[in-house]
Enzyme design. Structure first.
Site, PDB file in Angstrom:
ATOM      1  N   ARG A  47      35.687  -8.170  38.629  1.00  0.00           N
ATOM      2  CA  ARG A  47      34.430  -7.563  38.151  1.00  0.00           C
ATOM      3  C   ARG A  47      33.956  -6.477  39.116  1.00  0.00           C
ATOM      4  O   ARG A  47      33.414  -5.457  38.715  1.00  0.00           O
ATOM      5  CB  ARG A  47      33.347  -8.631  37.940  1.00  0.00           C
ATOM      6  CG  ARG A  47      31.975  -8.036  37.605  1.00  0.00           C
ATOM      7  CD  ARG A  47      30.985  -9.027  36.985  1.00  0.00           C
ATOM      8  NE  ARG A  47      30.979 -10.321  37.629  1.00  0.00           N
ATOM      9  CZ  ARG A  47      30.469 -10.572  38.839  1.00  0.00           C
ATOM     10  NH1 ARG A  47      29.923  -9.589  39.547  1.00  0.00           N
ATOM     11  NH2 ARG A  47      30.510 -11.783  39.340  1.00  0.00           N
ATOM     12  N   TYR A  99      22.688  10.471  19.830  1.00  0.00           N
ATOM     13  CA  TYR A  99      23.342   9.330  19.192  1.00  0.00           C
ATOM     14  C   TYR A  99      22.296   8.245  18.912  1.00  0.00           C
ATOM     15  O   TYR A  99      21.527   7.891  19.806  1.00  0.00           O
ATOM     16  CB  TYR A  99      24.428   8.818  20.139  1.00  0.00           C
ATOM     17  CG  TYR A  99      25.117   7.561  19.675  1.00  0.00           C
ATOM     18  CD1 TYR A  99      25.895   7.559  18.535  1.00  0.00           C
ATOM     19  CD2 TYR A  99      24.986   6.380  20.394  1.00  0.00           C
ATOM     20  CE1 TYR A  99      26.538   6.410  18.120  1.00  0.00           C
ATOM     21  CE2 TYR A  99      25.632   5.221  19.990  1.00  0.00           C
ATOM     22  CZ  TYR A  99      26.395   5.241  18.846  1.00  0.00           C
ATOM     23  OH  TYR A  99      27.025   4.098  18.443  1.00  0.00           O
ATOM     24  N   ASP A 171      25.669  13.715  27.544  1.00  0.00           N
ATOM     25  CA  ASP A 171      26.615  12.885  26.797  1.00  0.00           C
ATOM     26  C   ASP A 171      27.662  13.839  26.215  1.00  0.00           C
ATOM     27  O   ASP A 171      27.384  14.580  25.278  1.00  0.00           O
ATOM     28  CB  ASP A 171      25.875  12.116  25.694  1.00  0.00           C
ATOM     29  CG  ASP A 171      26.802  11.184  24.910  1.00  0.00           C
ATOM     30  OD1 ASP A 171      28.028  11.432  24.898  1.00  0.00           O
ATOM     31  OD2 ASP A 171      26.300  10.216  24.302  1.00  0.00           O
ATOM     32  N   LYS A 195      36.046   7.026  21.875  1.00  0.00           N
ATOM     33  CA  LYS A 195      36.278   8.120  20.941  1.00  0.00           C
ATOM     34  C   LYS A 195      37.514   8.925  21.363  1.00  0.00           C
ATOM     35  O   LYS A 195      38.612   8.424  21.279  1.00  0.00           O
ATOM     36  CB  LYS A 195      35.016   8.982  20.845  1.00  0.00           C
ATOM     37  CG  LYS A 195      33.715   8.162  20.714  1.00  0.00           C
ATOM     38  CD  LYS A 195      33.627   7.381  19.428  1.00  0.00           C
ATOM     39  CE  LYS A 195      32.496   6.360  19.376  1.00  0.00           C
ATOM     40  NZ  LYS A 195      31.162   6.861  19.678  1.00  0.00           N
TER      41      LYS A 195
HETATM   42  C1  LIG Z   1      29.937   6.405  19.968  1.00  0.00           C
HETATM   43  C2  LIG Z   1      28.993   7.153  20.809  1.00  0.00           C
HETATM   44  C3  LIG Z   1      28.244   6.503  21.814  1.00  0.00           C
HETATM   45  C4  LIG Z   1      28.312   5.015  22.039  1.00  0.00           C
HETATM   46  O1  LIG Z   1      29.538   4.580  22.464  1.00  0.00           O
HETATM   47  P1  LIG Z   1      30.129   3.095  22.187  1.00  0.00           P
HETATM   48  O2  LIG Z   1      31.439   3.131  22.862  1.00  0.00           O
HETATM   49  O3  LIG Z   1      30.190   2.932  20.699  1.00  0.00           O
HETATM   50  O4  LIG Z   1      29.173   2.128  22.785  1.00  0.00           O
HETATM   51  C5  LIG Z   1      27.423   7.283  22.597  1.00  0.00           C
HETATM   52  N1  LIG Z   1      27.300   8.611  22.405  1.00  0.00           N
HETATM   53  C6  LIG Z   1      27.990   9.255  21.452  1.00  0.00           C
HETATM   54  C7  LIG Z   1      27.825  10.726  21.293  1.00  0.00           C
HETATM   55  C8  LIG Z   1      28.859   8.563  20.615  1.00  0.00           C
HETATM   56  O5  LIG Z   1      29.525   9.209  19.654  1.00  0.00           O
END
Ligand SMILES: *Cc1c(COP(=O)(O)O)cnc(C)c1O
Length: 371
Positions: A47, A99, A171, A195
């Site tokens: 961890r 998001y 982000d 993603k």
């Molecule tokens: C999917 C997404 C998130 C969240 O990510 P997870 O891995 O689903 O928790 C945050 N910001 C953006 C722009 C996203 O597309």
């Protein structure tokens, strides 16, 4: 090194024990202590840290040009750690079009723990200036945004936010490689590595990258290992493997998306296309300035609203009706119904994650579905 070379080599080294070219996966949860009681090999308990997580963090940090990174079990876990590193009474400025999971975190969890937050349109710089308060500690930028592909001028917002003494977070989930937030003065970058980094819809993860390894980042680091929302060694391995082809995949996602956007923009059943690569897009000029290509995500509004949109999604044969993005397969999604009450998504809007199929097949599929 150029970014394609970094993507292949960063975070990778030949395994000294075996000569393995592909990094071994270290599943061990615990690591041997030296006779004197120290941990000279750098690992104690999984961890806290493990070889695969360390490799991923070093790799992604090098790719983004940062000083350090902390990996989490999801993008939301990474986002959560940044807000947790703030203190009660601190004020956060977030993009209205961020998001929805990020806005939900702020609204449903952090307001109860004493953070204050305002949601504003960050593509409007006057609004950013007006919303700053003496207690503003952090601005949360997401560009291009979800699902309307609004473009925020990263450098301009960072300048305003820094003048007020606050941190600027970007982000960058939708535009890895294409957009370099540290060159545009962001202090922290977040990726949902679920993603494009993973790239194959088979692993969840998130990461925070810091431009400078300062006290604020050390707080995030301690939230990572004492909070425990950490990714498994195998997940780290998969994400780092995904990164190796990321620059080339991004290029192909972008080329395909540009072709699909051009097609949709001329279709008689389509009301509006949201893609920053189209000269008609309100954020096109800024996107041109701060992105090398325009991304693999786009959305469009079908003529006839919700029913028409649902009908198109029902008829696609190659596009898969599913949420998420960044994988090799193209996805189609009706955002308003997935986000539910309070959504800012137009009812006729469909979001497309353009995959790595041949663009001609994708266009033919949308053409038959639009009728
Ligand atoms: C999917 C997404 C998130 C969240 O990510 P997870 O891995 O689903 O928790 C945050 N910001 C953006 C722009 C996203 O597309």
């Amino acid at each position: 090194m150029k970014i394609e070379t970094l993507a292949v080599h960063a975070g990778h080294a030949i395994d000294p024990a075996t000569g393995a070219v592909s990094t071994p996966i270290h599943l061990s949860t615990t690591f041997e202590r030296d006779i004197e009681g120290t941990y000279s090999r750098g690992f104690m308990y999984t961890r806290n840290n493990n070889p695969n997580r360390q490799a991923l963090e070093q790799g992604v940090s090098a790719l983004e040009g940062g000083a350090a990174a902390a990996a989490f079990g999801s993008g939301t876990g990474a986002t959560m750690a940044i807000f947790q590193a703030l203190a009660p009474g601190d004020h956060v400025l977030a993009h209205i079009d961020a998001y929805y999971g990020t806005s939900r975190l702020l609204r449903e969890i952090f307001l109860r723990w004493g953070l204050e937050a305002d949601f504003i349109d960050m593509s409007n710089l006057a609004e950013v200036k007006k919303a700053l308060r003496p207690k503003t500690k952090l601005a949360w930028i997401e560009t291009p945004s979800n699902p309307l592909l609004k473009v925020v001028d990263l450098a301009a917002v960072a300048r305003i936010v820094h003048e007020a003494g606050a941190l600027c977070v970007c982000d960058n989930t939708w535009a890895p490689v294409l957009q370099r937030p540290f060159d545009l003065d962001a202090d922290l970058i977040v990726h949902s590595t679920t993603k494009y980094f993973g790239g194959h819809c088979d692993v969840a993860g998130g990461i925070v990258i810091a431009k400078i390894d300062n006290e604020f980042f050390q707080r995030i680091r301690s939230i990572q290992y004492s909070g425990g929302a950490v990714p498994s060694p195998f997940d780290c391995w998969l994400i780092l493997r995904g990164m190796r082809t990321l620059p080339w995949r991004m290029r192909a996602h972008c080329e395909n998306a540009a072709k699909v956007a051009d097609f949709l923009a001329q279709h008689r059943q389509v009301e509006r296309v949201h893609y920053p690569g189209l000269p008609s897009h309100p954020g096109h000029e800024i996107a041109q300035k701060q992105m090398s290509m325009y991304g693999g995500m786009l959305s469009f509004e079908a003529k006839g609203g919700r029913d028409a949109a649902m009908n198109v999604a029902a008829k696609t044969k190659i596009f898969i009706r599913a949420t998420s993005l960044g994988g090799v397969e193209s996805l189609i999604e009706h955002r308003a119904s997935i986000e539910g009450p309070g959504t800012t998504s137009p009812e006729g809007l469909l979001r497309l994650s353009i995959g790595l199929e041949n663009a001609d097949d994708l266009i033919e599929d949308l053409d038959q579905a639009l009728g």
